[in-house]
Enzyme design. Structure first.
Site, mmCIF file in Angstrom:
data_model
loop_
_atom_site.group_PDB
_atom_site.id
_atom_site.type_symbol
_atom_site.label_atom_id
_atom_site.label_comp_id
_atom_site.label_asym_id
_atom_site.label_seq_id
_atom_site.Cartn_x
_atom_site.Cartn_y
_atom_site.Cartn_z
ATOM 1 N N ASP A 62 3.503 1.643 -4.487
ATOM 2 C CA ASP A 62 2.662 2.567 -5.260
ATOM 3 C C ASP A 62 2.415 1.895 -6.599
ATOM 4 O OD1 ASP A 62 1.483 4.499 -6.818
ATOM 5 O OD2 ASP A 62 2.745 6.130 -6.063
ATOM 6 N N VAL A 63 1.173 1.450 -6.814
ATOM 7 C CA VAL A 63 0.878 0.660 -8.020
ATOM 8 C C VAL A 63 0.999 1.465 -9.311
ATOM 9 C CG1 VAL A 63 -0.643 -0.954 -6.784
ATOM 10 C CG2 VAL A 63 -1.649 1.049 -7.919
ATOM 11 N N THR B 20 -16.216 1.678 3.932
ATOM 12 C CA THR B 20 -14.756 1.679 4.089
ATOM 13 C C THR B 20 -14.308 3.151 4.106
ATOM 14 O OG1 THR B 20 -14.251 1.806 1.727
ATOM 15 C CG2 THR B 20 -14.559 -0.420 2.627
ATOM 16 N N TYR C 71 -13.914 7.114 -12.418
ATOM 17 C CA TYR C 71 -14.039 5.830 -11.704
ATOM 18 C C TYR C 71 -14.768 4.810 -12.572
ATOM 19 C CZ TYR C 71 -14.833 2.710 -7.693
ATOM 20 O OH TYR C 71 -14.840 1.637 -6.829
ATOM 21 N N ASP D 198 0.864 -1.190 0.000
ATOM 22 C CA ASP D 198 0.000 0.000 0.000
ATOM 23 C C ASP D 198 0.894 1.231 0.000
ATOM 24 O OD1 ASP D 198 -3.239 0.205 1.003
ATOM 25 O OD2 ASP D 198 -2.074 2.063 0.988
#
Ligand code: NAI
Length: 258
Positions: A70-71, A198, A163, A44
Site C-alpha cells: 500500500d503506497v 484499463t 486527480y 499492489d
C-alpha cells in the site's frame, strides 16, 4: 560510443519494482520490462488482482515476484523495499499505483480528495524516497512516474480536480527529485498518458458518447494501448535515456500539443 541501440534498451541484470503492478498499465509494464531482461517485482494493494496477475504471467512463461504494497502506508513501503533488496539492488522504480475521484469540487468529500492525493502524489514520494536510499548508495537508478495528460492540462472533459492536482504534483515532483539527485546518478522522469482502456477507465469509457468525445480530442484519433505506455516507461528506465532527467513524456496521440 561502443554499445548498440538494442544494448542500451536492455535491462538485463537490473532489479525493478512496479507499484500498482497488478493491473492495467503497471501489469503491461511488468511484462515489457521483464522481456527486456529486468528482474521485476510488482507491488499492489489489491491482493486478488495480484494473484490473478501472477497466474496470468505464469501462463505466459513470465516469472516475477508479487508483493502486497500500500503506497500510502510508510511501513508497507519500507517492508516492500526490504523484500526487494533481498532479490537484488533496486535499480528501476516505476510509480504506477493510481486512483481518481470523478466529482465536482463542490461535491468532493475531503476524505476522497485526501485519498487521491495520498495514492497518486504521497505514494509516489514515499516509494521514491525509500528506493532512492539504496539507489544513492550505489550511485545508480532510474525512477519513472506515471503522471497523466491531466497533470499537464486542467482537465476539460469532466471534473476530476483531485486527480488533476495530484498528477500536476507528480509532474513537478519529477522535476524536483531529478534535480536533487542528478549529480548522484539517479534519473527521475515521468510519462503522461492520455486515455487507456484499463479497469481505472472502464466505467468512464462505458458512458454514452464518452469514447467518441475523447477520440474527437485526440489528434491520432484512438485510445492509447497499454503497451505504448509500457514502451515509453521501458525507454525512460533504460540507458537509452541516459541523458534524460526531469522530463515528462506525453504518450497521448498529440493531445497536449493542441
Ligand atoms: P488500474 O486501476 O488498472 O491500475 C492501478 C493499480 O493501482 C491497481 O492495481 C490498484 O490496485 C493499484 N493501487 C491503487 N491504490 C494503491 C495503493 N494505495 N497501493 C498500491 N497499489 C494501489 O489503472 P491504470 O489505468 O493501469 O492506471 C495506472 C496508472 O496510470 C495510474 O497512476 C493512473 O492514474 C495512470 N493513468 C491512467 C490512464 C488511463 O487512461 N488508464 C491515463 C493516464 C494515467
Amino acid at each position: 560510443m561502443t554499445s548498440k541501440p538494442n544494448d542500451r534498451l536492455s535491462l538485463t541484470g537490473k532489479t525493478a519494482l512496479i507499484t500498482g503492478g497488478a493491473s492495467g498499465i503497471g501489469l503491461e509494464t511488468a511484462k515489457v520490462i521483464t522481456q527486456a531482461g529486468a528482474q521485476v517485482s510488482i507491488g499492489d494493494r489489491n491482493e486478488a488482482a495480484l494473484q490473478e496477475a501472477q497466474a496470468q504471467l505464469n501462463d505466459q512463461g513470465i516469472s516475477l515476484e508479487t508483493m502486497y504494497l500500500d503506497v500510502t502506508k510508510e511501513d508497507s513501503v519500507v517492508e516492500v523495499m526490504r523484500r526487494v533488496a533481498t532479490l537484488g539492488s533496486l535499480e528501476i522504480l516505476v510509480n504506477c499505483a493510481g486512483t481518481g475521484a470523478r466529482m465536482e469540487a463542490t461535491e468532493l468529500p475531503l476524505e476522497r480528495w485526501q485519498e487521491v492525493l495520498n495514492v497518486n502524489l504521497t505514494g509516489t514520494f514515499l516509494c521514491s524516497r525509500e528506493a532512492a536510499k539504496s539507489m544513492l548508495q550505489r550511485g545508480k537508478g532510474s525512477i519513472v512516474n506515471v503522471a497523466s495528460i491531466m497533470g499537464l492540462i486542467g482537465g476539460g472533459v469532466y471534473p476530476n480536480p483531485a486527480y488533476q492536482a495530484s498528477k500536476g504534483g507528480v509532474v513537478n515532483l519529477t522535476r524536483s527529485l531529478a534535480l536533487d539527485w542528478a549529480s548522484r546518478g539517479i534519473r527521475v522522469n515521468a510519462v503522461a498518458p492520455a486515455f487507456v482502456r484499463t479497469p481505472l477507465t472502464q466505467s468512464l469509457l462505458a458512458e454514452d458518447g464518452m469514447e467518441e468525445k475523447l477520440l474527437a480530442r485526440t489528434p491520432l484519433g484512438r485510445l492509447v494501448e497499454t503497451h505504448e505506455v509500457a514502451d515509453a516507461i521501458h525507454f525512460l528506465a533504460s540507458d537509452a535515456a541516459a541523458m534524460i532527467t526531469g522530463h515528462t513524456l506525453p504518450v497521448d496521440g498529440g493531445w497536449v500539443a493542441q
